[in-house]
Each structure stands twice: as C-alpha cells, then as structure tokens.
Write a protein that holds these residues in place. Sequence first.
Motif, PDB file in Angstrom:
ATOM      1  N   GLY A 192       7.730  -8.988 -10.195  1.00  0.00           N
ATOM      2  CA  GLY A 192       6.453  -9.614  -9.456  1.00  0.00           C
ATOM      3  C   GLY A 192       5.650  -8.624  -9.044  1.00  0.00           C
ATOM      4  N   VAL A 193       5.378  -7.817  -9.863  1.00  0.00           N
ATOM      5  CA  VAL A 193       4.419  -6.540  -9.147  1.00  0.00           C
ATOM      6  C   VAL A 193       2.958  -7.027  -9.317  1.00  0.00           C
ATOM      7  N   HIS A 194       2.300  -7.072  -7.856  1.00  0.00           N
ATOM      8  CA  HIS A 194       0.883  -7.148  -7.930  1.00  0.00           C
ATOM      9  C   HIS A 194       0.353  -5.746  -7.516  1.00  0.00           C
ATOM     10  N   ALA A 195      -0.734  -5.460  -8.172  1.00  0.00           N
ATOM     11  CA  ALA A 195      -1.542  -4.224  -7.535  1.00  0.00           C
ATOM     12  C   ALA A 195      -2.966  -4.391  -7.580  1.00  0.00           C
ATOM     13  N   ALA A 196      -3.912  -3.763  -6.605  1.00  0.00           N
ATOM     14  CA  ALA A 196      -5.255  -3.979  -6.669  1.00  0.00           C
ATOM     15  C   ALA A 196      -6.010  -2.809  -6.289  1.00  0.00           C
ATOM     16  N   TYR A 197      -7.087  -2.555  -6.585  1.00  0.00           N
ATOM     17  CA  TYR A 197      -8.136  -1.638  -6.082  1.00  0.00           C
ATOM     18  C   TYR A 197      -9.006  -2.203  -4.904  1.00  0.00           C
ATOM     19  N   GLY A 198      -8.656  -2.198  -3.603  1.00  0.00           N
ATOM     20  CA  GLY A 198      -9.318  -2.854  -2.681  1.00  0.00           C
ATOM     21  C   GLY A 198      -9.159  -4.157  -2.579  1.00  0.00           C
ATOM     22  N   ILE A 227       3.283   2.262 -11.190  1.00  0.00           N
ATOM     23  CA  ILE A 227       4.764   2.760 -11.415  1.00  0.00           C
ATOM     24  C   ILE A 227       4.770   4.074 -11.018  1.00  0.00           C
ATOM     25  N   ALA A 228       3.819   5.095 -11.041  1.00  0.00           N
ATOM     26  CA  ALA A 228       3.928   6.539 -10.680  1.00  0.00           C
ATOM     27  C   ALA A 228       3.700   6.760  -9.161  1.00  0.00           C
ATOM     28  N   GLY A 229       3.279   5.578  -8.614  1.00  0.00           N
ATOM     29  CA  GLY A 229       2.924   5.731  -7.004  1.00  0.00           C
ATOM     30  C   GLY A 229       1.494   5.904  -6.803  1.00  0.00           C
ATOM     31  N   LEU A 230       0.457   6.063  -7.541  1.00  0.00           N
ATOM     32  CA  LEU A 230      -0.709   6.477  -7.447  1.00  0.00           C
ATOM     33  C   LEU A 230      -1.626   5.026  -6.861  1.00  0.00           C
ATOM     34  N   VAL A 231      -1.050   3.945  -7.189  1.00  0.00           N
ATOM     35  CA  VAL A 231      -1.669   2.907  -6.808  1.00  0.00           C
ATOM     36  C   VAL A 231      -0.826   1.913  -5.975  1.00  0.00           C
ATOM     37  N   PRO A 232      -0.942   1.534  -4.859  1.00  0.00           N
ATOM     38  CA  PRO A 232       0.143   0.937  -4.149  1.00  0.00           C
ATOM     39  C   PRO A 232       0.389  -0.554  -4.521  1.00  0.00           C
ATOM     40  N   VAL A 233       1.549  -0.986  -4.367  1.00  0.00           N
ATOM     41  CA  VAL A 233       2.136  -2.303  -4.808  1.00  0.00           C
ATOM     42  C   VAL A 233       1.594  -3.211  -3.698  1.00  0.00           C
ATOM     43  N   THR A 234       0.784  -4.324  -4.042  1.00  0.00           N
ATOM     44  CA  THR A 234       0.565  -5.292  -2.893  1.00  0.00           C
ATOM     45  C   THR A 234       1.513  -6.185  -2.643  1.00  0.00           C
ATOM     46  N   SER A 235       2.435  -6.803  -3.651  1.00  0.00           N
ATOM     47  CA  SER A 235       3.505  -7.464  -3.496  1.00  0.00           C
ATOM     48  C   SER A 235       4.397  -7.238  -4.633  1.00  0.00           C
TER      49      SER A 235
END
Length: 940
Positions: A715-721, A756-764
């Motif tokens: 259930g990975v969500h990710a966002a830019y701002g 996956i690499a940790g450059l963009v944080p997981v929001t949930s």
Amino acid sequence: MQFFSITISGAVSGAIYALLAIGLVLSHSTSRIFNFGHAATAFAAAYLYHQFHVALGWNKWLTLLVIVALFAPLMGWAWDRLVFRRLADAEESTKIVAGVGVLIVVPAFVLLVCAILRDTLGIPFQDVAEVYQVPGVLPAQQHQIAAGLVLSNNQLVALGASVLLFVTMWAFLRFTPLGLHMRTAVDSPVLARLRGINTGRVSTLSWVISFFLAAVAGVLAAPFPGPFGLVNDNYTLALFVATTAAVVAGLRSVPLAFLAGLLIGAVRNIVVAYVNADHLGAFGAWAAKVYGLTASVPYAVLFIALILLGHDRRRRKAGTAATAAKPTPDYRDDLSPFKKALPWIIKSAVVLVPALFLANGIWRQLFIYGFALGIILLSFTIVTGLGGMVSLAQGAFATAAGLTVGLLLANGWHYVPATVVGVLVAAALGALTALPALRLSGLSLTFATLALALLATNVLFKMEWFSNGTAGWSIPRPRFGPIDLADDRVLLIVVFLVVLLLVRMANNLTDSAAGRAMIAVRTAEPAASASAVSPPVTKLLIFVISAAVAGLGGVLAVTVYGTILNTANPPQATFLWLAIVVIVGVRSPGGAIEAGIISAVLPWIMAHGFDLGPISWGGTSNDLIPQVLFGLGAIQLAAQPNGLLATQSMAARHRRDRKRAKVAAQAAAQAPAQAAAQVAPPASPEPAIEVGEPAAPIGSFPAADRSPGLLELHGVHAAYGEVEVLHGIDLTVREGAILALLGANGSGKTTLCATIAGLVPVTSGRIVFDGEDITALDTLRRVERGLVLVPESRGVFPSITVDENLSIWLPSKADRAKVYEQFESLARRAGQPAGNLSGGEQQMLSLAPFLVRRPRLLISDEPSLGLAQLVTAEIMTAFQRLQQEGTTVVLVEEKARDVLTVADQVGALQTGHLRWVSERADVDEQRVAAAYLGMSAVVH
C-alpha cells in the motif's frame, strides 16, 4: 618592472580573495547553499586572534591554533548541523536568508560576548574602534624581492600560505577517498547517496574546511588596515569580490577559484594604477574622475562572467521535484473573505489608532517610514514570492527613484511628476536588471542583481550631478490644496491608502492572467513555453513591476524625513530586507507591510525602550543585541522555511480541523444507529479482472508459484509536496528473478524507483526488504543492505575518471581489474572523464561495478534510454549475468521489447497505479498494449 610590482602586490589581496573563494566553492558545491556569511567568519577569526594575542597576551602560535583549528571548524560543524543541512531542499530565498543570518549573527555575537566579558569580568578585551593595526603572524619586516618590488612579511605569508593551502586542498580532493567523495557530491549528490556515500558527512566536512579557510583568510588579512583590518564591512566587500572568483570557477572548480581570486586582486591593482590620463589619455582622465569606477572592476567582472558562464543548461529530469516551485498551501481557504481580512483589519487598527492619536512626532514618523519601507518590501513579494527570482537590487531601485525625485525637485519640478519620473527610472533599471534573467536563473540571477546593485551604488549614485555629492537632495513635502503632507497625520493617512491600494493590486495580480503566467514560469518554465506563455516577457514584466513598486516605496521613504543621500539603501540593507520579509512571509503582500513596520519600529524600541504605563523598558545602547536577535530569526528559517505567517496559519488551520473533527465525532456518536447505517458507504466492488486472467491478487502470483519476496511493497503512497504520484502500490519481487515494470511517460516509474531507493519519502504504506521494514531508512542504509538503484540517464559521475567512478563501489584495484577484463573499452579509457564516454559505454560503466561486487537487489531505471539496439542487447546480457550470479533485478522501462527478452515477470504501471503483475509466459503483445493504452482496471 613597475607592472610586475603592481601585479604581485595586487595578488596579495587576491590571495585573501582566493582563500575565501575556495571556501565558497567547497561549501556550495556539496550543499547547494551559498554562504553569504562566509566573510563574517573571517572577520570573527581576525578579531578573536587580535584579542587573544594582543589584548590577553597569548602566544601567537597557540592563538592561531585555537582560532583556526578549533574555533572555526567547530563553528562550521555547528552551522551545518543546526541550519544548513536542514535547508537542503528549501527554496533559494530561504537558503540565502540563512546565509544572511550567518553574516549578521557571527560578528555581532563575537563582539557582544567580548563586550560582556570585558564589562562584567574585567577581561581586557579592546574596543575594535581603538584598533588601528593588527600584528601579523611574523614580525614586521620588509624584503626587497627584486628591483622595485618590496614585500613585507605579512604579504609574503599571505601569498605563501594561500598557495600552500591551495596545493594541499587540491591534493586532498585529488588523491584521498574523502576528496573523491566530495567531488562526487559536486557532480551529483543524489547519485552519490545511491552509491553508498554519506553525503551528510561530506557536507559537514566541506563546511568545516570552508570555515577553516575563512578563518585563515581573516587572520592573514587583518594586518592590512586599508582593505581589511578589523572592519566588518571590509570583509563583506571582500566577500563580494570572492564571489566573483567563485562564479568564474562555476562554483565547482577549486583550482579555477584560486586562480581567479589571484587574478582579480592583480587586475584591481593594475586598473587603479593605469586607468588615468597618463596611460589612457582622455578616456583615462574621464574614468579616473568617476568615483568608484576603478574599485568596482570586480563587480563588472562578476556581471560579465555570469552572462558568459552562468547560463543554466540543466533540465528537470523525470521524477524530480521542482522544489523551488512548490507553493505554500493556503491554510485559510476554509475561511470566509471577512474572516480572512479580519486579522489584517485588527493589525491595521493597532498601528493606526496609536499613530494618529497617541504617538508623538518621532513615533508617528517611524510608523510612516515603516509603511513606506513595507512598500519596498512588497517588491520582494512580487519578484521572489510570485516570480520565484531572488533580487538583491531592490534597494538600488529605491535609491535611484529617490535621487531622481531630489534632482528634479531641485530643478523646479513638482512633487507628483517628479515622483512619476522617479518610479519610471526605477522601472527602467528593473528592465535592465531583467536582461540577465532572460538567460540566468537561480543563484546566478541573484549574483547578477547583486553585481548591478554594487555597480549602481559605487558608480552611478556617486556621480555628482545625480546625487549632489555627499550633501544629497532635499525632499520637501508637497501640499495639494487642503491636503498638506507636511502634517505627519495627513502623510500617514496618504501613505496608508497607498499601501492598501498596492496590497490590493498585488493580490489581484496573483489572480490575473499575468499572475498566472508568472506562476507558470516559476513552476515549470518549459511547460509554460509550451502553453504559449513567454518566459522572457514574463520575467521582464516581473522585474519592471517590482522595481516600480520599490521605487515608489523609496520616494515615500525619503519624503518622511525630507532628504536623500547617495549612501541610502546599500546592498547590505537589501540583504536585511530580504531576510526579514522571508522570515515573516515573502509570499504574503500583507506580510511584506508587516515586515516593513517591524524593520522600522523594532530597532528604535531596542535603542530607546518604551513606556506603557505600568510596563516600561529603557532600551539598550548596545546595537549588537538587535543584530544577534535578527540573525537568529533568519536562522530560525531552518525550522520554519515558509515564514512565520504561514506557520501561524498552519497552526490555526490544524486547530480548526481538530475542532471540526471533534464536533463531527460527537454528532456521529449521538446519531441513531439506523441513521448511521443509512449513510454508510456501500461495500467496495471487487476489482475488475481482465478477461482470461486468473483472479489472483494484483501484484502477486498464484499460490502454486508464490515464493518469499526479497522486496515487498504494501500500500505504498508517495508524493512530491502536495501532489501524490503513487497511489497504493502493492508489489512482491521474488528473489533471484528479473522483474520488468513497464509504463509510458508519466506513469510513475521513476518515482517508484526513487521511493524504493529512499530518495522520495513514503507518505503511507510499508516497504519490506529481505524481511526487514526499511520504510524509515534513508538511502545510505538501504544501499548498505544491498538495495541499489541505477537511475535514469546513466548512473555515472561525468567529471571524474572512469577508474574513479569504479573505485567508489570497488576500492580494490584487483576488483577494478576484473571489470577491465570484461570491458576492454572501459580499460582503454580508464583515465578519461566518464562524461566523455559514449552512451553505451556510460551505461556499461554504471553496471560494471555490480558485476564484481554484487548487490542483493539492483533496480535499473530506463537502462536502454538513448542506446542503439546492439548496445541495448549487451546491456540486457549484463542483467542476465547478474541474475545468474544471484542478484535480483528490477528493470523499469518504457520500451517493452527489450526487457521482455530477459524478464521472468512483467508488471504494468499507469498513472501511479500498478495495473497487473504476471509471469512472462502469460504476457503477450496485446496485453502489454492494453496496459499502455489504459484498458486494464485500476486496483487500489
């Protein structure tokens, strides 16, 4: 011989500039923050060296060791930890203000502490105003180097130490592992993290070295009372010159920065010596009469260098965030128009009522000046808050308008037409300043505006005909029938009405077509161009409007006190204005006015105190306390990068949201169960499954084929701002397999890799690797566990050699020899910069280290991008070789044909959703085409 003597003596000052420039290049290249407080460190070191050695009688070598090797490095470490590291992703204006905080707080804090110790404990620190000559490291002695060339010990030490430090720095960067890591951080900080380099440690080291170099420069410069001594402003001016050397070096090259610093010092001396009637005839005679022209050569060089070298050719890559363009959320969008305006109505009443009916003449003029200054600061809201460009020329616009009005009034003009012309002159200067903006962006544009401001301050405003010399111009207040601006109350009301009009216009500008064009250019210039918005015209419009507003504010400001001098509003003042408006909130027109009131009133309160009946304070005569407090306020931006107003609005919004949630929860608890059942949402339907496909969970495989996953996304969500890109990704990657993830442009492939690499944080959601939840781990920790990403557009450092690229992952020569055995083309070009390789060779270089020292999981983003078919086939063979050696591989591609030949499993991404994952044998061309065309179901 005279020319040689002049050149060498000029190189002495150039050596100081060179050391400062090297420090600027090191800190900026590894942190992307330009430290405008760099020279303040040099002054603080020079001041403390003098106090400890001369006033306290310490041994000079012990003093030098304490100041240069202990005090300065500790200060660099502290600033990095507390401020700069936290601003890595902040906007350019916020980074600049943090540097301005260093510029203000470091010298003020050092002077304040020494003054307190002198007054309270009797420690015999000297008053800096009483110091006329600072002793050097060696005894004062002259040496005849050659005929006509005499150098002192201080000059020889400055030259020798600067050369020695440069050679040491060059050797450190060229031949040590830490130096190599610093150079990789210059090339690409993101790729450096992906290769297991601790960029935080690299950044800290660069700041420590930068502060060390600044301290050495300060101690070496102090014995020269003319250009340096113990005058803080001299070091600030030296910073501007050192900035020129750093810009000539592209803010990247230490050797170029050092050489440019030496040359600028030498050229400055040559210009002063030879630009006169004896050598250049009539032109030389004219140039010699223009006050400040010869001394301003470095600023002209800075401007020309920016135009020639500063063009930003970088392009935004897929999956990267335009951090400077992220808008501050509107935390008050849930309020009615009246409730939005109510705080400003109250603030206006709090200022106007006392100013009109209770204040004396001094306080009333302070409030008027505060409103006028607020108009100048409003120009920052337009150029920086709306346009996204940081200008340091706003003070020059205000001064130019004021001097123009004074000149015209002295020649019989009326106040109103003179004001109109003054505003037009400021707008014309704004248009001139905008010319670099058509080519430059970011920090380069900021430097260009600074160079123009310095040229205007040191040359244009010093011209006798324009400024009336040191006497300046008188600005009498006009009378319009019954409206007499000589009455402070009348002037206050008029200026306040002008403020209301301009704030209204600024708010309307944001909502207008021109304002939307400005926001579009600020957010994504290429996309704006594609939408028929002209970025050059838009930038020109922004600068012209902001300059006109600054000019009007400048005219009103000089009208308050009735005079304008050519020393008004120097570039240093513009630094302070930018700092305070960003601290309060640069994107709020009302915030700019509030910042103007604070700037005008707070210094007076600190100096003279206040009396509110039972509450009173006599103020302080120490002008260092306000500087320290103001500098600390600028530094506080590390915790509140959007400014105080945005922080307050966010806190108020959270309180309102919690209150509404509480009310809603109480209402739900009181509602009958039957009513709750009636409004309950219907059960979610089963996800649609493509015809002919088994009803297996999306992102996994039928039970018969299921095996433990090396990588699992839940259930990975990710966002830019505020913009979400990944919407609930569920994925299991089997150990030892090659998984191909396909998708068109904009499907979220690069963002998935970065997440996956940790450059963009997981929001949930959660990311699990080899049974361990790594969601909260940073990129470095994931690399240590064997999870490696080869990013899009080649994972190589272009400015370092092929062998150095390999040595980052393979420090052993024996391991690198194995790579050269497999790839002869890389062996032949081992000593060449990786940027000179062909696309295929660069891709081979990015993969080759992992064939020798294999990671557990390798993710490759667009590995075939821009490669010929034969080269792509070789790359795919390399992936198969990695799989055979036990590495799990995830290939993220837009072109399906290449990866389908090697994949064991295939998945499809669309608009941030994982559509399906299946065995390769179950995937045909029709199914792949359907996924690209969006014909499969979205599964959450």
